[in-house]
Design an enzyme around this catalytic site. Structure first.
Site, mmCIF file in Angstrom:
data_model
loop_
_atom_site.group_PDB
_atom_site.id
_atom_site.type_symbol
_atom_site.label_atom_id
_atom_site.label_comp_id
_atom_site.label_asym_id
_atom_site.label_seq_id
_atom_site.Cartn_x
_atom_site.Cartn_y
_atom_site.Cartn_z
ATOM 1 N N LYS A 187 0.879 -1.178 0.000
ATOM 2 C CA LYS A 187 0.000 0.000 0.000
ATOM 3 C C LYS A 187 0.912 1.221 0.000
ATOM 4 O O LYS A 187 0.861 2.095 0.874
ATOM 5 C CB LYS A 187 -0.915 -0.068 1.241
ATOM 6 N N ASP A 219 -5.526 -3.004 -2.209
ATOM 7 C CA ASP A 219 -6.957 -2.886 -2.527
ATOM 8 C C ASP A 219 -7.213 -3.355 -3.956
ATOM 9 O O ASP A 219 -8.174 -4.086 -4.241
ATOM 10 C CB ASP A 219 -7.481 -1.459 -2.281
ATOM 11 N N ASP A 243 -2.811 -12.238 5.223
ATOM 12 C CA ASP A 243 -3.858 -12.878 6.012
ATOM 13 C C ASP A 243 -5.211 -12.683 5.327
ATOM 14 O O ASP A 243 -5.981 -13.631 5.105
ATOM 15 C CB ASP A 243 -3.858 -12.224 7.412
ATOM 16 N N ASP A 247 -7.570 -15.538 2.664
ATOM 17 C CA ASP A 247 -8.948 -15.973 2.942
ATOM 18 C C ASP A 247 -9.811 -15.716 1.709
ATOM 19 O O ASP A 247 -10.615 -16.553 1.299
ATOM 20 C CB ASP A 247 -9.536 -15.209 4.143
#
Ligand code: NAD
Length: 352
Positions: A187, A219, A243, A247
């Site tokens: 980022k 993002d 993390d 998922d």
């Protein structure tokens, strides 16, 4: 004699680990002698010993060649002070103490599960990517605390050059063994730590001219993973971004119950499914044990160089899925779901 420490942990960890052990013991039975030693961790250890990571569990893990873990945590222990809870009291210190800085999470589509994905078949059918998540630095390990005047809370995100360099190096090396494309996710438009990460990544890249390096904001990476996931080969990223992104990426393959992982420090590794203890289905024989079984296959490959045995497990998993066996997380409304134990038995049967 190679030593494997087994940490079932909490919730569905108690159900999926026995299935992975069943498969593992079946595959290695004719080979070397392994020792399996079980220890308590997480909420189960708090209940038994008053501590999420008892000394003897840590010592056993330090002395082991590999650790096979289920999952830890659950609502029963959520009200404890943060540092005593299973996640902050056991999982993070264990990763840090074993220096498991590299978490490897492969996402490869199994054709039999194409219809289980929540995305369209044409979007996911060629997905074959690996996420390398930095595991012992970043915001999870920085200083945390609260202020009272005015009321506020903080978690500090710090990365040292060494921490970034070693995971990025591994990212390039992993890409060299695959399609030679590395995407570093950060980022850098907002975070200083990300700009630092990017500078070091560019520097490391000079030693790997054969690998194509790209940078992507986290993002955008989240969006690209569901828009056009096929574009990725190896993704390297910091702890919290990895993390969250993994998922998300797990659903490309149909369920979080399919996502295996290896956390490495050299040849030594801790192998565990990417999911948590799933309190909502714990104790009901509903959990999908395949991520744990596939994590056991990663253990054979990475720590013990037993590629043939690892492949046997992976092929057995594909076979049971081709035969139509599905746990509830994978089954469609018209498919009959089987339980955790039955899935473990099916994989063992498919080994022969
Ligand atoms: P979770 O991964 O446990 O569950 C999320 C959802 O996925 C639930 O609906 C669950 O039923 C489902 N699910 C997860 N694994 C599954 C499996 N193998 N088969 C079928 N369905 C499965 O995440 P959560 O609910 O956010 O967290 C529950 C607890 O687990 C928390 O205490 C959390 O801190 C902990 N946790 C532990 C680890 C770990 O041990 N490494 C990782 C993540 C979360």
């Amino acid at each position: 004699m190679p030593k494997i420490v087994v940490l079932p942990g909490d919730g569905i960890g108690q159900e999926i680990i026995p299935e992975a052990l069943k498969v593992l013991k079946n595959v290695i039975s004719q080979k070397q002698e392994f020792t399996f030693q079980e220890y308590a961790i997480g909420g189960t250890a708090i209940d038994k010993f008053g501590k999420a990571l008892p000394e003897e569990t840590l010592k056993a893990c330090q002395e082991a060649d590999a650790v096979l873990m289920g999952s830890i945590g659950g609502p029963k222990w959520d009200t404890l002070p943060a540092m005593e809870r299973p996640e902050l009291g056991a999982l993070l210190p264990l990763r840090k103490k074993l220096n498991l800085f590299a978490n490897i999470r492969p996402v490869k589509i199994i054709p039999a599960l194409l219809s289980a994905s929540t995305l369209k078949e044409e979007v996911v059918k060629n997905v074959d990517l690996v996420v390398l998540r930095e595991l012992t630095g970043g915001i999870y390990f920085g200083e945390k605390g609260r202020n009272t005047q005015p009321p506020a809370a903080y978690d500090v995100l710090v990365y040292t050059e060494e921490e970034v360099r070693r995971i990025v190096e591994l990212g390039f090396q992993t890409a060299q063994g695959r399609k030679k494309r590395l995407c570093s996710v950060d980022k850098a438009n907002v975070l200083e730590s990300s700009r630092f990460w990017r500078e070091i990544t560019e520097d490391v890249a000079k030693n790997y001219p054969d690998v194509e390096l790209t940078h992507m904001y986290v993002d955008n990476a989240a969006m690209q993973l569901v828009r056009y996931p096929e574009q990725f080969d190896v993704i390297v990223t910091e702890n919290m971004f990895g993390d969250i992104l993994t998922d998300l990426a797990s659903m490309l393959g149909g369920s979080i119950g399919m996502l295996s992982s290896a956390s490495m420090a050299g040849k030594k590794g801790l192998y565990e499914p990417a999911h948590g203890s799933a309190p909502d289905i714990a104790g009901q024989n509903k959990a999908n044990p395949l991520a744990t079984i596939l994590s056991a296959a990663m253990m054979l490959r990475y720590t013990f160089d037993m590629n043939e045995e690892a492949e046997r497990i992976e092929k057995a998993v594909i076979k049971v899925l081709n035969q139509g066996y599905r746990t509830a997380d994978l089954a469609s409304s018209t498919e009959k779901a089987i339980g955790t134990k039955e899935m473990g038995d099916a994989v063992v049967a498919a080994l022969s």
